[in-house]
Design an enzyme around this catalytic site. Sequence first.
Site, PDB file in Angstrom:
ATOM      1  N   GLU A   1      37.929  42.990  47.256  1.00  0.00           N
ATOM      2  CA  GLU A   1      36.472  42.842  47.277  1.00  0.00           C
ATOM      3  C   GLU A   1      35.976  42.066  48.478  1.00  0.00           C
ATOM      4  OE1 GLU A   1      38.358  42.517  44.610  1.00  0.00           O
ATOM      5  OE2 GLU A   1      37.545  43.983  43.200  1.00  0.00           O
TER       6      GLU A   1
ATOM      7  N   HIS B   1      34.661  40.389  31.703  1.00  0.00           N
ATOM      8  CA  HIS B   1      34.042  41.653  32.123  1.00  0.00           C
ATOM      9  C   HIS B   1      32.624  41.832  31.593  1.00  0.00           C
ATOM     10  CE1 HIS B   1      37.959  42.751  33.557  1.00  0.00           C
ATOM     11  NE2 HIS B   1      37.642  44.022  33.755  1.00  0.00           N
TER      12      HIS B   1
END
Lengths: 324, 325
Positions: free
Chosen positions: B60, B129
């Site tokens: 990322e 998440h």
Amino acid sequence: MKVARADSKTELLDLYRHMKLIRVFEEACAQQYMRGKIRGFLHLYIGEEAIAAGAIPLMQPQDYVITHYRDHGHALARGMDPNAAMAELFGRATGSSKGKGGSMHLMDGSVNMMGGYAIVGGQIPLGVGLAMACAHRGDESLVLCFIGDGALNEGEFHEGMNLAAIWNLPIVIFCENNLYGMGAPVSEVLAAKDIYKMAEPYGIPSMQIDGMDVLAVRSAMVEVYEHVRSGKGPYFVEALAYRFRGHSMSDPAEYRHKDEEALWRQRDPVPTFHAYLLGEEGVSEAELDAVDAEVDAQVEAAVEFANASPEPDISELASDIIGS
Amino acid sequence: MAEITYREAVAHALTEALDADDRVFIMGEDVGAYGGAYAVTRGMLDKYGPTRIREAPIAESVFAGAGAGAAMGGMRPVVEFMTINFSLLAIDQIVNHATKVRYMSGGQFNAPVIYRAVTGGGAGLAATHSQSLEPWYATLPGIHVVLPSTPYDALGLLREAFAKEDPVLFSEHALLYRLKGEVPDEHYTIPFGAADVKRRGADVTLVAYSRMVHVALDAAQLLAQRGVEAEVIDLRTLRPLDMETVYQSVRKTNRVAVVEEAWRTGGFAAEVAAQIQEACFDDLDGPVARVAGEDVPQPYAANLERASIPSAQKVVDTLAEVVGV
Ligand SMILES: Cc1ncc(C[n+]2csc(CCOP(=O)(O)OP(=O)(O)O)c2C)c(N)n1
Ligand SMILES: [Mg+2]
């Protein structure tokens, strides 16, 4: 000392001028820091001039330079106006970033000096992205992305090498290995023994060069740029060098052995090249003196310019945050 | 008029931009053959090829930073974070670089990169998440933070994002992708910093964004059964923030609650509440209430998860308790 191809006397004197300008500029910075004119962190490039002078002036205008916070040398070698650079360090309105960036963030769009970045390793992803823009333009432009040895330990180095490799991007990742982070010797904090070999698993060609020898840097970079411009993808360079001062102005560098320092100082790139030009290239004392005088005057003028420049208007506080 | 889903709205804006401007490209994990973790980029690889639909490694930080760097070099990248939770691995690039280059360069450089990041919980994915981290990004000067609640808003706001000259965080809610809504056939955009009154009412104001707009609308239905008419305001963008629309409503209703999915402590509702009391103190008949995510890591078990996220009933209960509605 390795002699580069087809170096005319003018070119050699230019290399000397680049190195000398950085040296004198940095010495002036140290002085102005002591006088309280420059604030914050000040990381000097003294001792490492041969790298910037050898690698950067060879580049094309459409290329990009991006680097870490020890960025004055890179900016000057790229052609940044010393007045704008010094005024930036003074925090003045006439500075390259209107006084908003300071020493660690020298940026000049007019010469594609994309900046100094002060988060170790942070400039690597940005450099990779700039290389994507170069590839899109298809004009054979490239990115020269400087990192310190300290950045090798950041994930961004490995992520960046990988991305540059899988996408075959036109970028040179150039590690200035001056043997220390702030105080941490490379040998204590990095498992790899040969830094240049860290490129191997990524399939990126690499070399180790002598960063104290401006001609060695220059001739290596001629090859490196040729490689990258011809579409063969990224290149990794490790240059061995030494910073003669502490990490920043607040660091007396007590963690380094005096003998080690003395050894490297014998190889000081500026007087070494001076002697070489006199002895081997038939350059006269007068010609070198002329360069010295020119550079001294330039830096003196930069300090005067910065001193005479106004502080940024208070309206600058909240401008340049977001565009339209 | 056509009825499309929230997912289709996002995909439509992306496709339009890819068609209109060859500097636009999409970069992210599994955006290629897989079609995106939430199927937004499905089919795009075939249509635009691998240099425009860039399959990025699970890294990322570098692809977020490369998005900013490419933008500085004149490109118009769209970076997809599979979810906002994973943007944490790239937060240095967003906080220290993408949102700083304009200022630190004195206006010489800018990074018009769009970061798409799925936000929100409620899907049984537990603590790592399910987070709503957009309030963190909304604290940052130098970025636009956009959270559409409907297909209409998603299309109009994402079109607008491509016209911006600075980083945009465009955060889609995981549970809204299947939501259907009408969009006009004519081209339209929605300016940033323009809150939208999603329901008119004179008795109490509910301020929300993203999925919580729907929770607020449900709460308004419950209140209406009691004869209380709630006005529901969708902020749509947290930065820039349109408080004027909120103030106008509060001056009319004199009662207000802010509903958000993110954690209560230091959440964006706290900011909105603070601004309301600064500007509308004399108009208020009671405290500014917050209905926010519980200050807990989001649990897995369905009943616990439900208890951690604001519901319409909780909005109604909080109004009764805190505001006296
Ligand atoms: C991410 C991050 N961690 C720590 C620091 C503090 N810091 C600034 S410079 C530095 C050492 C970096 O050494 P190196 O990369 O070798 O560059 P050099 O200063 O030797 O040129 C450290 C730890 C920082 N700026 N950024
Ligand atoms: Mg170092």
